[in-house]
Design an enzyme around this catalytic site. Structure first.
Site, PDB file in Angstrom:
ATOM      1  N   HIS A  36     -90.043 -48.031  23.126  1.00 53.49           N
ATOM      2  CA  HIS A  36     -91.228 -48.276  23.136  1.00 53.49           C
ATOM      3  C   HIS A  36     -91.947 -47.355  23.754  1.00 53.49           C
ATOM      4  CE1 HIS A  36     -94.424 -51.506  23.014  1.00 53.49           C
ATOM      5  NE2 HIS A  36     -94.947 -51.138  24.302  1.00 53.49           N
ATOM      6  N   ARG A  75     -94.837 -51.122  16.758  1.00 50.68           N
ATOM      7  CA  ARG A  75     -93.889 -51.612  17.631  1.00 50.68           C
ATOM      8  C   ARG A  75     -92.438 -51.839  16.940  1.00 50.68           C
ATOM      9  NH1 ARG A  75     -98.694 -54.642  18.101  1.00 50.68           N
ATOM     10  NH2 ARG A  75     -99.650 -54.587  20.235  1.00 50.68           N
ATOM     11  N   ARG A 104     -94.224 -45.428  21.265  1.00 49.26           N
ATOM     12  CA  ARG A 104     -95.674 -46.021  20.887  1.00 49.26           C
ATOM     13  C   ARG A 104     -96.867 -45.629  21.967  1.00 49.26           C
ATOM     14  NH1 ARG A 104     -98.742 -50.382  18.915  1.00 49.26           N
ATOM     15  NH2 ARG A 104     -99.942 -51.705  20.480  1.00 49.26           N
ATOM     16  N   TYR A 110    -112.800 -53.885  18.934  1.00 53.55           N
ATOM     17  CA  TYR A 110    -111.972 -53.032  18.055  1.00 53.55           C
ATOM     18  C   TYR A 110    -112.436 -53.632  16.481  1.00 53.55           C
ATOM     19  CZ  TYR A 110    -109.140 -57.603  17.994  1.00 53.55           C
ATOM     20  OH  TYR A 110    -108.873 -58.501  17.853  1.00 53.55           O
TER      21      TYR A 110
END
Length: 370
Positions: free
Chosen positions: A305, A200, A308, A340
């Protein structure tokens, strides 16, 4: 001793979905009004109602009925929020909620008043509209828990979500190459790390020399920059999963080493991508060079962005699993929080190696885990 019976038709008691009991008394116009608090048992609710009918409601049962604006201020002050989130909530209250509803007492906001308020919000700004409704609903959820109101008046199905207005079209590799070449030299590594590592803007602008492990080909993401109310805040990444190590694709290392030697101070705390004043880079500083570069690639629609998203899509194309991608990108939702955490530590290195295959035209998909 037997309890006094209340007069016929004086009111009623009922059990709520929460399991608590509510007493309702009949007013002079014959409408039912709820007691200011709920009760643990039916017996307690009946006793309160009997006392009320006899004109002997005890002071301990009374609760304040603040205005929505007053309660919202208390609610906001008591929350642990990131500065940008706090400023966003304050803006929603100031601009969309309190001008219409702020002077109402908490107990006086009914579902029909919420629907009328929501109907007057600008439908051309669906995300802002959904955020305002979601904030109001959350505030009232707390008010219910505080037993200041019996039920949440925000009951519009789906009003707290909105469809994504911006449809992301990722950058192709030829477009990315043009953009990098069109950027001033000191910004090129920033574009490459955004596109190939999925960082980011706030994470990139807080990276420091000490966060780069050149030998291990790792970026250690542990902080981020946020801006709110004209102030700069340096703190944890956007989400808990944002604190992570990201493996750097091998083909980026020459450009990154050149950037470190030419544009970054020698001390470990030196920013990788400082602003002109040596402090955190402002978005406006990037946009001045980003807009011409994306135009040169024929992509005036491409947001920074979106790089990303480009990185996430490229990583997915290597055969990375959802858990792999969430670990690499630092992407978190409550439902995925446990997923995750189980991503293997060495898996991200495999993804980074496979990503470089795109750059040289020799993509070898990752092997799936057993």
């Amino acid at each position: 001793m037997a309890r006094k019976r209340r007069p016929q038709g004086a009111g009623s008691v009922r059990q709520l979905a929460s399991g608590r009991w509510q007493a309702r008394y009949r007013q002079h116009d014959h409408t039912l009004k709820s007691a200011p608090v709920t009760f643990d048992t039916k017996l307690d609710a009946s006793a309160w109602l009997a006392d009320y009918v006899e004109g002997a409601v005890v002071a301990d049962h009374k609760r304040p009925d603040p205005t929505l604006a007053s309660y919202a201020a208390t609610w906001l002050a008591s929350r642990e929020l990131k500065p940008r989130t706090r400023a966003h909530y304050r803006d929603l209250l100031d601009d969309l909620i309190e001008p219409t509803l702020g002077t109402l007492r908490l107990s006086r906001l009914s579902p029909d008043k919420v629907r009328a308020w929501y109907g007057r919000l600008d439908p051309t700004t669906p995300t802002q509209r959904a955020h305002a409704y979601g904030l109001l609903r959350t505030i009232y959820t707390t008010a219910v828990a505080d037993e200041l109101v019996a039920a949440n008046p925000c009951r519009i199905r789906g009003a707290g979500s909105s469809k994504t207005k911006h449809q992301t079209t990722i950058a192709t590799l030829p477009e990315l190459e043009v953009i990098v070449e069109a950027m001033p030299e000191r910004y090129r590594a920033m574009v490459l790390l955004a596109a190939w590592c999925g960082l980011r803007f706030g994470e990139l602008t807080e990276l420091r020399r000490g966060d780069v492990d050149v030998e291990g080909r790792l970026l250690r993401v542990s902080r981020g920059v946020a801006r709110a109310g004209g102030q700069v805040f340096i703190g944890d990444p956007k989400s808990d999963a944002g604190r992570r190590d990201v493996s750097i694709p091998p083909h980026l290392m020459p450009a990154l080493k050149t950037h470190l030697s030419k544009h970054v101070g020698a001390e470990p705390g030196a920013l990788l991508f400082p602003g002109r004043n040596g402090e955190s880079m402002a978005p406006s500083s990037l946009y001045r060079v980003w807009y011409p570069a994306r135009a040169a690639a024929g992509r005036p629609d491409l947001r920074f962005h979106d790089l990303r998203h480009t990185g996430g899509t490229l990583a997915a194309a290597t055969g990375a699993t959802l858990a792999d991608l969430m670990s690499r990108l630092g992407h978190s939702t409550p439902a995925a929080a446990m997923v995750y955490q189980h991503a293997a530590a060495g898996r991200d290195r495999d993804i980074a190696d496979a990503l470089s295959g795109f750059a040289v035209g020799n993509v070898v998909p990752l092997k799936r885990r057993a």
